[in-house]
Motif scaffolding. Structure first.
Motif, short mmCIF file in Angstrom:
data_model
loop_
_atom_site.label_atom_id
_atom_site.label_comp_id
_atom_site.label_asym_id
_atom_site.label_seq_id
_atom_site.Cartn_x
_atom_site.Cartn_y
_atom_site.Cartn_z
N LYS A 1 -8.99 -3.57 0.86
CA LYS A 1 -8.35 -4.77 0.91
C LYS A 1 -6.93 -5.16 -0.06
O LYS A 1 -6.83 -4.87 -0.56
N THR A 2 -6.44 -6.25 0.48
CA THR A 2 -5.34 -6.42 -0.34
C THR A 2 -5.86 -8.59 -0.05
O THR A 2 -4.66 -9.29 -2.34
N SER A 3 -6.42 -8.49 0.03
CA SER A 3 -7.18 -10.59 -0.61
C SER A 3 -7.21 -10.67 -1.35
O SER A 3 -8.44 -10.07 -2.07
N LEU B 1 -7.24 -2.31 -3.24
CA LEU B 1 -5.61 -2.39 -3.44
C LEU B 1 -5.65 -1.91 -4.65
O LEU B 1 -5.60 -1.25 -4.75
N PHE B 2 -6.63 -3.10 -4.83
CA PHE B 2 -5.80 -2.97 -6.63
C PHE B 2 -7.00 -1.97 -7.41
O PHE B 2 -6.79 -1.40 -8.09
N THR B 3 -8.27 -1.84 -7.63
CA THR B 3 -8.99 -0.62 -7.47
C THR B 3 -8.44 0.54 -7.01
O THR B 3 -8.51 1.47 -7.96
N LEU B 4 -7.62 0.50 -6.44
CA LEU B 4 -7.03 2.33 -5.63
C LEU B 4 -5.45 1.99 -6.53
O LEU B 4 -5.15 3.27 -6.95
N TRP B 5 -5.21 1.20 -7.07
CA TRP B 5 -3.78 1.53 -7.78
C TRP B 5 -4.77 1.58 -9.10
O TRP B 5 -3.48 2.72 -9.95
N LEU B 6 -5.37 0.91 -9.53
CA LEU B 6 -5.88 1.15 -11.34
C LEU B 6 -6.52 3.01 -11.29
O LEU B 6 -6.15 3.78 -12.13
N VAL C 1 -17.37 -3.23 -9.41
CA VAL C 1 -17.13 -3.21 -8.91
C VAL C 1 -16.61 -1.79 -9.29
O VAL C 1 -16.51 -0.66 -8.51
N ILE C 2 -14.71 -1.99 -9.42
CA ILE C 2 -14.17 -1.86 -10.02
C ILE C 2 -14.36 -0.86 -10.97
O ILE C 2 -14.21 0.41 -10.15
N LEU C 3 -15.29 -0.75 -11.82
CA LEU C 3 -15.40 0.54 -12.57
C LEU C 3 -16.60 1.39 -12.23
O LEU C 3 -16.27 2.50 -11.87
N ALA D 1 0.85 -1.11 0.20
CA ALA D 1 -0.43 -0.09 0.01
C ALA D 1 0.79 1.43 -0.16
O ALA D 1 0.42 2.36 -0.51
N THR D 2 2.10 1.16 1.00
CA THR D 2 2.91 2.21 0.19
C THR D 2 4.17 2.38 -0.56
O THR D 2 3.90 3.16 -1.23
#
Length: 264
Positions: free
Chosen positions: A96-98, A179-184, A106-108, A21-22
């Protein structure tokens, strides 16, 4: 999707949530930012795509290098510490990271929400920064480059980095995303702001296909006009400026250019 799951499994197996995350976020941000921002410097120096350049003026190599050096300093001394110290807040908000990764819808939906909310918050924060005192002491740093290029998108006073950075993180903080959504979201936001500052209006620019998208031409006007009359305060879209009438001078200029084009 199976390959993506495999890659994500590798990450969460070999790195802690804190590291991902960091430091993971920082590495992704830096990679995307500099890889997408450096080409506009090359275009200016070589004259490539000059017919698509919005302003005729070019930045000197010294000015470009000054921007890069200060960006590295700001990112290491401001951005990275903020990412580290904000980690507990995002965990508390539900980051979340799992596995499994979120469904695409949801991502969109979350990313669309982030863009809309960020644009609203950024608009008002940006207008505040154009008041006399804050412009003189804070926001004028960003406007040192009246002819912007991609990397100038994040060239700003440290106080502004923190102030307007809130607009970027408020959406994820409210929803507690994966976290995947946050990165995108971070990647798309970086690409958008770099494109808005690139200084070139290409035939394939998104603003040619999405009317409410601002893009480079919209934001370039903001940089080259006196700060009290610049308008165009939005980050991504144009509707906030249209609603509150802060794009009037820009629209007048566009109408004049259109009339001149028809008369030729």
């Amino acid at each position: 999707m199976a390959f993506l799951d495999y890659c994500w499994q590798f990450l969460i197996t070999h790195f802690s949530d804190f590291q991902l995350a960091t430091f993971g976020s920082f590495i992704i941000h830096e990679s995307v930012f500099f890889l997408s921002g450096l080409p506009s410097i090359c275009f200016e120096r070589t004259g490539l795509f000059s017919k698509y350049k919005i302003q005729r003026k070019n930045n000197t190599p010294d000015a470009q290098e000054k921007c890069i050096l200060r960006l590295v300093l700001y990112h290491l001394c401001v951005n990275l510490p903020v990412m580290i110290f904000s980690y507990p807040v995002f965990r508390w908000m539900g980051l979340k990271t799992s596995l499994p990764l979120p469904h695409w819808y949801v991502i969109l939906s979350q990313v669309v929400f982030y863009f809309i909310l960020e644009d609203f918050v950024f608009y008002w924060g940006h207008r505040v920064l154009h008041t006399k005192w804050l412009y003189k002491h804070v926001h004028s740093v960003h406007h040192e480059y009246a002819t912007p290029f991609g990397l100038t998108s994040e060239y700003a006073h440290p106080a502004e980095i923190l102030f307007l950075g809130f607009a970027t993180i408020v959406g994820p903080a409210l929803t507690g995303p994966h976290l995947f959504t946050l990165w995108l979201w971070m990647v798309l936001r970086v690409l958008e702001t770099v494109e808005a500052h690139c200084g070139y209006h290409f035939p394939w620019s998104l603003s040619n296909f999405l009317p409410i998208y601002g893009g480079a031409e919209f934001h370039d006007f903001h940089h080259r006009v006196l700060y009290t009359k610049s308008g165009n305060y939005s980050s991504t879209f144009t509707y906030m400026d249209r609603i509150f009438g802060t794009d009037g001078d820009y629209r007048k200029q566009k109408a004049l250019q259109s009339q001149e084009g028809k008369s030729l």
